[in-house]
Design an enzyme around this catalytic site. Structure first.
Site, PDB file in Angstrom:
ATOM      1  N   GLU A   2     -16.408  -3.214  25.269  1.00 17.29           N
ATOM      2  CA  GLU A   2     -15.256  -4.108  25.067  1.00 17.29           C
ATOM      3  C   GLU A   2     -15.421  -5.315  25.969  1.00 17.29           C
ATOM      4  OE1 GLU A   2     -11.537  -2.350  26.436  1.00 17.29           O
ATOM      5  OE2 GLU A   2     -12.578  -1.347  28.078  1.00 17.29           O
ATOM      6  N   LYS A  44      -4.847   2.341  31.372  1.00 15.49           N
ATOM      7  CA  LYS A  44      -4.685   0.921  31.710  1.00 15.49           C
ATOM      8  C   LYS A  44      -4.354   0.838  33.205  1.00 15.49           C
ATOM      9  CE  LYS A  44      -2.938  -3.307  29.579  1.00 15.49           C
ATOM     10  NZ  LYS A  44      -4.193  -4.036  29.666  1.00 15.49           N
ATOM     11  N   TYR A  57      -0.463  -0.405  34.271  1.00 13.55           N
ATOM     12  CA  TYR A  57       0.282  -1.591  33.847  1.00 13.55           C
ATOM     13  C   TYR A  57       0.204  -1.773  32.338  1.00 13.55           C
ATOM     14  CZ  TYR A  57      -4.001  -4.312  33.027  1.00 13.55           C
ATOM     15  OH  TYR A  57      -5.195  -4.771  32.520  1.00 13.55           O
ATOM     16  N   LEU A  66     -10.420   0.582  26.556  1.00 14.88           N
ATOM     17  CA  LEU A  66      -8.968   0.644  26.431  1.00 14.88           C
ATOM     18  C   LEU A  66      -8.641   0.518  24.944  1.00 14.88           C
ATOM     19  CD1 LEU A  66      -6.234   0.597  28.048  1.00 14.88           C
ATOM     20  CD2 LEU A  66      -6.195  -1.829  27.451  1.00 14.88           C
TER      21      LEU A  66
HETATM   22  N1  PDD Z   1      -5.741  -6.763  28.884  1.00 17.88           N
HETATM   23  N2  PDD Z   1      -9.560  -4.047  26.989  1.00 17.88           N
HETATM   24  C1  PDD Z   1      -9.207  -4.292  28.271  1.00 17.88           C
HETATM   25  C2  PDD Z   1     -10.121  -3.877  29.356  1.00 17.88           C
HETATM   26  C3  PDD Z   1      -7.990  -4.945  28.550  1.00 17.88           C
HETATM   27  O1  PDD Z   1      -7.627  -5.182  29.828  1.00 17.88           O
HETATM   28  C4  PDD Z   1      -7.155  -5.356  27.475  1.00 17.88           C
HETATM   29  C5  PDD Z   1      -5.842  -6.046  27.705  1.00 17.88           C
HETATM   30  C6  PDD Z   1      -7.575  -5.080  26.152  1.00 17.88           C
HETATM   31  C7  PDD Z   1      -6.735  -5.457  24.963  1.00 17.88           C
HETATM   32  O2  PDD Z   1      -5.622  -4.630  24.840  1.00 17.88           O
HETATM   33  P1  PDD Z   1      -4.273  -5.136  24.157  1.00 17.88           P
HETATM   34  O3  PDD Z   1      -4.649  -5.623  22.822  1.00 17.88           O
HETATM   35  O4  PDD Z   1      -3.414  -3.931  24.119  1.00 17.88           O
HETATM   36  O5  PDD Z   1      -3.729  -6.217  25.044  1.00 17.88           O
HETATM   37  C8  PDD Z   1      -8.773  -4.422  25.958  1.00 17.88           C
HETATM   38  C9  PDD Z   1      -4.460  -7.310  29.303  1.00 17.88           C
HETATM   39  C10 PDD Z   1      -3.866  -8.250  28.331  1.00 17.88           C
HETATM   40  C11 PDD Z   1      -4.585  -7.857  30.703  1.00 17.88           C
HETATM   41  O6  PDD Z   1      -5.250  -7.200  31.508  1.00 17.88           O
HETATM   42  O7  PDD Z   1      -3.999  -8.900  31.026  1.00 17.88           O
END
Ligand code: PDD
Length: 279
Positions: A177, A145, A33, A201
């Site tokens: 993270e 992801k 996703y 991620l």
């Molecule tokens: N989550 N690390 C993890 C485990 C994440 O699930 C996310 C994002 C990030 C940040 O990535 P980005 O800056 O590309 O959104 C880091 C999304 C927003 C979610 O699961 O809703």
């Protein structure tokens, strides 16, 4: 409120969008996703999301042409009459009787929805949160992801039960993270964040923050730091598409940076708001 979603080639009201019970996304969390933020009708860092979607699809051997997702997403935002939105893109392997072995002929299921979001005002205040640390018991392919988010949802739920806004994962003593964000810390005026390897991620907001720090002349090290050093960090902040950027004022009940957003976090936040305003 309009609530039009996209499912397998059609735009339709959410309550008419139905999945098969044999969906491999449900049986095996077999899918990937993205979440894309729209500011004033425009997708933010669309190409980066598309590229990461392609890497995630490759990472789980799912053959699917991700290129049209950008225009489907734009169309969805428009059809819902939104300017400020968070759009969720999901590609799962598709429906098939439960079997661990993946049948390559299964048709993937493509599902997108758009949630309204608040506009980001020029003078928007930097949010501040508290966090707790959590054992990072995830697999070693966090760069994908994947929909397999149970460690993340459990960690964040347990954090919320303690009144915290984020769970910060720790693997072998090092901060990886957050449950849905990337984590940065400032030591001696320089910024540190975990390298984009298989343990995190590679967040798109993380990469924007690194780029903005570069423009601001703040040295950035993509090097892991120890969770025991979080308490002595001058500043800690998190980044993500949902959160954008938030200062971490407390970790495991101990104040960080005097319980306030520090100057480097503030500078990056202002630069982020400017970047959204003038992409
Ligand atoms: N989550 N690390 C993890 C485990 C994440 O699930 C996310 C994002 C990030 C940040 O990535 P980005 O800056 O590309 O959104 C880091 C999304 C927003 C979610 O699961 O809703």
């Amino acid at each position: 409120m309009l609530d039009i979603v996209f499912l397998n080639g059609s735009f339709l009201p959410r309550d008419q969008a139905l999945h098969s019970v044999d969906e491999r996304g449900i049986y095996f969390a077999d899918g990937v996703y993205e979440v894309v933020r729209y500011f004033n009708g425009q997708a933010f860092t669309l190409d980066e999301h598309l590229q990461r979607m392609k890497r995630s699809l490759d990472g789980i051997d799912l053959v699917f042409d991700a290129d049209p997702l950008g225009s489907i997403s734009d169309d969805l935002v428009r059809r819902n009459g939104l300017k400020e939105a968070r759009v969720y893109w999901q590609v799962t392997r598709g429906p098939a009787p439960r079997n661990h072995v993946i049948d390559p002929s299964i048709e993937p299921t493509v599902y997108l929805y758009a949630d309204p979001a608040e506009p980001l005002a020029q003078d928007a205040e930097l949010p501040t949160i508290s966090a707790v640390t959590a054992f990072d018991d995830r697999w070693h392919n966090c760069w994908i992801k994947s929909l397999m988010l149970l460690p993340n949802t459990l960690a964040k739920t347990r954090a919320a039960a303690k009144g915290a806004g984020e769970a910060i994962f720790v693997r072998d003593g090092r901060v990886t993270e957050g449950s849905s964000t990337n984590v940065f810390a400032v030591f001696d005026g320089e910024l540190y964040t975990h390298p984009a390897d298989r343990f995190i991620l590679e967040g798109i907001t993380r990469n924007v923050a690194i780029e903005l720090a570069g423009h601001l002349g703040i040295p950035v090290h993509e090097r892991a730091f120890r969770s025991s050093d979080l308490m002595s960090a001058e500043e800690v902040f998190i980044t993500g598409t949902g959160t954008l950027l938030a200062a971490v004022a407390e970790v495991d009940g101990n104040q960080v940076a005097g319980g306030q957003a520090g100057p480097i976090t503030q500078q990056i936040w202002r630069a982020f708001v400017d970047r959204v305003d003038a992409p």
